[in-house]
Design an enzyme around this catalytic site. Sequence first.
Site, PDB file in Angstrom:
ATOM      1  N   GLU A  83       1.725  -4.802  -7.264  1.00 46.75           N
ATOM      2  CA  GLU A  83       1.267  -6.114  -6.774  1.00 46.75           C
ATOM      3  C   GLU A  83       0.776  -7.044  -7.881  1.00 46.75           C
ATOM      4  O   GLU A  83      -0.270  -7.680  -7.742  1.00 46.75           O
ATOM      5  CB  GLU A  83       0.175  -5.908  -5.711  1.00 46.75           C
ATOM      6  N   GLU A 140       7.090   1.635   0.880  1.00 48.86           N
ATOM      7  CA  GLU A 140       5.940   1.721   1.796  1.00 48.86           C
ATOM      8  C   GLU A 140       6.320   1.222   3.189  1.00 48.86           C
ATOM      9  O   GLU A 140       5.577   0.479   3.825  1.00 48.86           O
ATOM     10  CB  GLU A 140       4.752   0.902   1.247  1.00 48.86           C
TER      11      GLU A 140
HETATM   12  C1  GLA Z   1      -0.692  -1.548  -0.695  1.00 50.05           C
HETATM   13  C2  GLA Z   1      -0.745  -0.377  -1.667  1.00 50.05           C
HETATM   14  C3  GLA Z   1      -0.760   0.945  -0.948  1.00 50.05           C
HETATM   15  C4  GLA Z   1      -1.748   0.961   0.201  1.00 50.05           C
HETATM   16  C5  GLA Z   1      -1.537  -0.208   1.097  1.00 50.05           C
HETATM   17  C6  GLA Z   1      -2.601  -0.209   2.180  1.00 50.05           C
HETATM   18  O1  GLA Z   1       0.526  -1.688  -0.107  1.00 50.05           O
HETATM   19  O2  GLA Z   1       0.343  -0.382  -2.553  1.00 50.05           O
HETATM   20  O3  GLA Z   1      -1.103   1.944  -1.868  1.00 50.05           O
HETATM   21  O4  GLA Z   1      -3.064   0.947  -0.297  1.00 50.05           O
HETATM   22  O5  GLA Z   1      -1.641  -1.413   0.339  1.00 50.05           O
HETATM   23  O6  GLA Z   1      -2.640  -1.385   2.873  1.00 50.05           O
END
Ligand code: GLA
Length: 355
Positions: A159, A266
């Site tokens: 991020e 994710e």
């Molecule tokens: C981001 C992070 C993850 C997790 C999510 C939770 O996507 O990369 O590791 O913590 O947030 O919302």
Amino acid sequence: MSIGSLLRFAALAAMVVGTPVAGSAEKTPASLAQRFAGHFKIGAAVEPWQLTGSEAPLLAQQFNSLTAENVMKPSRLQPNEGEFTFAKADAIVAYAKAKGMAVRGHTLLWHQRTPDWFWKDASGEPATRELVLARLQSHIATVVGRYKSTIGVWDVVNEVVDPSQPGCLRDNAWLRVVGPDYVDWAFRYAHDADPKAKLFINDFATTRHDKRACLVQVVQGLLDRGVPVHGVGHQMHVSVYEPTAQEVDETLSTFAHMGLGNQITELDMSLYPRRAYLLDDTIANLLELQAQRYAELMQVFLAHPEIDSVTFWGISDDHTHLTQGLEWWRREKPLLFDDEQEPKAAFWEVLKLVP
Ligand code: GLA
């Protein structure tokens, strides 16, 4: 053949062809990992307690790749300078090894979960750029070095992109103290620690036009400077409403054309419109929509041969980060298995793509 063995044979045959059979086969449907083998690995994010909890049988049966949901984040691995706490991360890695599963390393640098000690020197003064970089190098060398034999892919930075910033990098302590080259250094340190590891830049909302354009700019800069970056991790925390399959395809194609790998890191799918607090329809209808949308997105992933891993952010709806902090009446059901670890409509729709 006895009646017992005949029934066992029928149940096994049904599992292989993916047809649910009343009773036990409902709990033991065909395996996603097996059916998608040859396309990509199917991963799940886990906390260590899930390795032996109620979701454990499903995890072992359905998935062949693991990501630590939290325990490999910097503040969890090095809460105090030089004091590494590897037990929980080791448990995930040992489980994966025992089951022949892959592990994605997540994550070496994030604006969240960087322990506070990174930013102060021994006398409590703000740490210099040099000190912060030395600490980053030591953290990355120790962590990547430890898991060299098992972890083949790392989310090196998480991020870091922000399209609202002039240089496309998030306004965070890393940028303010080190400068924009902190991203380069993170990748270089990871490469030095394990030259064979595949190194990824991981981010959310990569399908939005402004975010994608900024990510392209940041990644192109890395490539131009000879920084070892091998792929883009797309978090893919999506909803039943967005993004469209076309937006996902465009994003994946953009990075594939740059010669980079793509991984879905994710994946989960909210039933709620973005930032809304009420459902737009009945749960039954939304779960049906979710099944169609999951199938649509997985079809796009299948059309991208550069994708070698698709990770869900959780095992079943029983444990999902989306419900953390939510009002009791607001339940999220973002994954392919329900609260009882039963396959949902989305599971069966996805499975149809790989007969
Ligand atoms: C981001 C992070 C993850 C997790 C999510 C939770 O996507 O990369 O590791 O913590 O947030 O919302």
